[in-house]
Design an enzyme around this catalytic site. Sequence first.
Site, PDB file in Angstrom:
ATOM      1  N   GLU A   1      39.399  62.048  31.682  1.00  0.00           N
ATOM      2  CA  GLU A   1      39.895  63.373  32.062  1.00  0.00           C
ATOM      3  C   GLU A   1      40.872  63.881  31.020  1.00  0.00           C
ATOM      4  O   GLU A   1      41.864  63.229  30.714  1.00  0.00           O
ATOM      5  CB  GLU A   1      40.608  63.307  33.412  1.00  0.00           C
ATOM      6  CG  GLU A   1      41.171  64.644  33.868  1.00  0.00           C
ATOM      7  CD  GLU A   1      42.677  64.795  33.688  1.00  0.00           C
ATOM      8  OE1 GLU A   1      43.178  65.877  34.024  1.00  0.00           O
ATOM      9  OE2 GLU A   1      43.361  63.869  33.208  1.00  0.00           O
TER      10      GLU A   1
ATOM     11  N   ASP B   1      42.419  59.106  34.048  1.00  0.00           N
ATOM     12  CA  ASP B   1      43.387  60.191  33.967  1.00  0.00           C
ATOM     13  C   ASP B   1      43.949  60.319  32.538  1.00  0.00           C
ATOM     14  O   ASP B   1      44.031  59.337  31.810  1.00  0.00           O
ATOM     15  CB  ASP B   1      44.529  59.845  34.946  1.00  0.00           C
ATOM     16  CG  ASP B   1      45.531  60.952  35.133  1.00  0.00           C
ATOM     17  OD1 ASP B   1      45.129  61.998  35.656  1.00  0.00           O
ATOM     18  OD2 ASP B   1      46.709  60.761  34.762  1.00  0.00           O
TER      19      ASP B   1
END
Length: 621
Positions: A364, A335
């Site tokens: 990400e 993330d």
Amino acid sequence: MRITILLLLFPFTALAQPKCYPTHWFAGFKETSLQLILHENDLSAYTAVSIQYPGVKLIRIRRAESPNYLLLDLRVDPSAKPGVFKIELNGKGLATKNVSYELKVRAPQNGKSRIQGVQSSDFIYLIMTDRFANGDPSNDIVQGYRDTLCERTNKFSRHGGDLKGVVDRMGYLKELGVSTVWLTPVNENDMPRMNEWGNSVAGYHGYWFTDHYQVDKRFGGNAAYRQLSDRLHQNGMKLIQDAVYNHIGSYHWIALDPPTADWLNSSQGKNPPHHREEVFFDPYASQQDKLQMLDGWFVPHLPDLNQRNADVAKYLIQYHIWATEEFGVDGWRVDTYKYNEEKFLNEMNDALTREFPKLMIFGESMVTSPVANAYFTRNNMITPFKHNAEGMLDFQTCFAMIAAAKEENGWSNGLIKLYYALAQDVLYKEPMRNCIFLDNHDMDRIFSVLGEDEAKFRMCMNWLFTLRGMPQLYYGTEVLMKNYKVNTDATVREDFPGGWPTDDPSKNRFLPTGRTAEQSKTFDYISRLAQFRKSSSALGAGKLMQFIPREGTYLYFRYTNQQTVMVIANSSEKSVKPDWTIYRERVEGFTRARDVVSGEIFSLTGWSIGSKESRVLELLK
Ligand SMILES: [Ca+2]
Ligand SMILES: [Ca+2]
């Protein structure tokens, strides 16, 4: 008398064990250094520590600013045997405190049936655990947690979905053709409800970690996660875990009692980052802009971790090694990749792949250009800092697929956007290592984005399952779940209909009997694409050749020596008869095509593709 003392002492020592991170370790890692963090109210009077265990040596005892910590630097030889040893803490006038610590055996199946990595031949299915299926209503409310609400009528509350719910749907996932399950984070989120943009929100999504080493008990805890991993692997499937290096929840023990103040970033106060990743490669960037990106707090209840502090970096790296081994993780999705200290990111990737050579790690970051996306991976650009991640979530290809399906064709609009996006692959060392997708839990659902247009939806699915990279589908897309974000992400995170014991059986989308005709058609379409993909050498690892869109029609080929797959989309208003002389490089020698979804076989000669039609075709001699 002696017996009485022993009885009194034993329960006391058992209760008095400080928290210890990592909670246990494994014998036989290549990395020999191990940092143990002992955490208990006031450890300041313990001045002597000893460990007697073959192959384990205490190198250094360190203290933090907080009196509640002891940091122990150990050396664990690769030859140290699995077993339990005692860490003995002593201090003047204090009873000896014994901490028992275990070196566990590593799994012999690593690199074979677990920790296998994830490849472009895989098909990733993204699940938000709380919203998929409730396999165990007894864990919906766990007393002792700061948030004990479970209310399905409130989109900001927990709904009770759990890991057993995923295990129970293993048959469904196999039927759909899924090879790999990616769950939003499973780590404990023992946070009270927080105010986000005026709403009282629970940590149902999992991104508010309060204890890395504990899987949230409302999902079923560590045992349920291990069971899910085992069941996936027994079924020939894989597991991707969602990692957050950048921040923690404000009720994480690190945030409540920082070992030293600089475990958390403070240079920007609690102000947010500006989200502009260009600062990392912009030749004209300022230090201030870079620092705000690295040190800003996403929101005030997500303290930002300072990975320039070597202990923080070590803590994070050790957890991810631990979890990979403990749970058999095949891949990590990381993330908020672009908000982390760059050197640390590379160290993490190196440390993980050193212990687990097949492990896949992809980041990400919702970036605004192909240059930005490639920057965070192994790339062909000349930049002062070189990232080493294998791949990223490929937002550029996502945006391009959507534009290609939606827009009118023009010089720089429509299908040409997908062509342009793929041409930028010149930037990547390994474009196939990117993860491609059409939506996720942070985005409008794709069926809505495409105006609920079946033809455009099919066109996008054809691209998703045949382009280079690892395709990822967001749960429910296969049964046409839809919605836009409306001042919140919660509207695109609705419960999968049929996942709860009290759901209407006639609308249980997990079963063909609970689907509308349109949903059944879509499920079957995606499932056939996915099943074809499983045994297709061309789609799994084949090369890609694309042709410039002509007459509103776009063709590309995936091919190996054994197989050629042609993907054709006509977004124009008229049917188009492809001129095979243009495509002869790839169609020469083939006379027929088989539609991989319908099974229809037809001759290429004289064939035309209808307006708004798209097909995935295996070419035949
Ligand atoms: Ca539950
Ligand atoms: Ca940061």
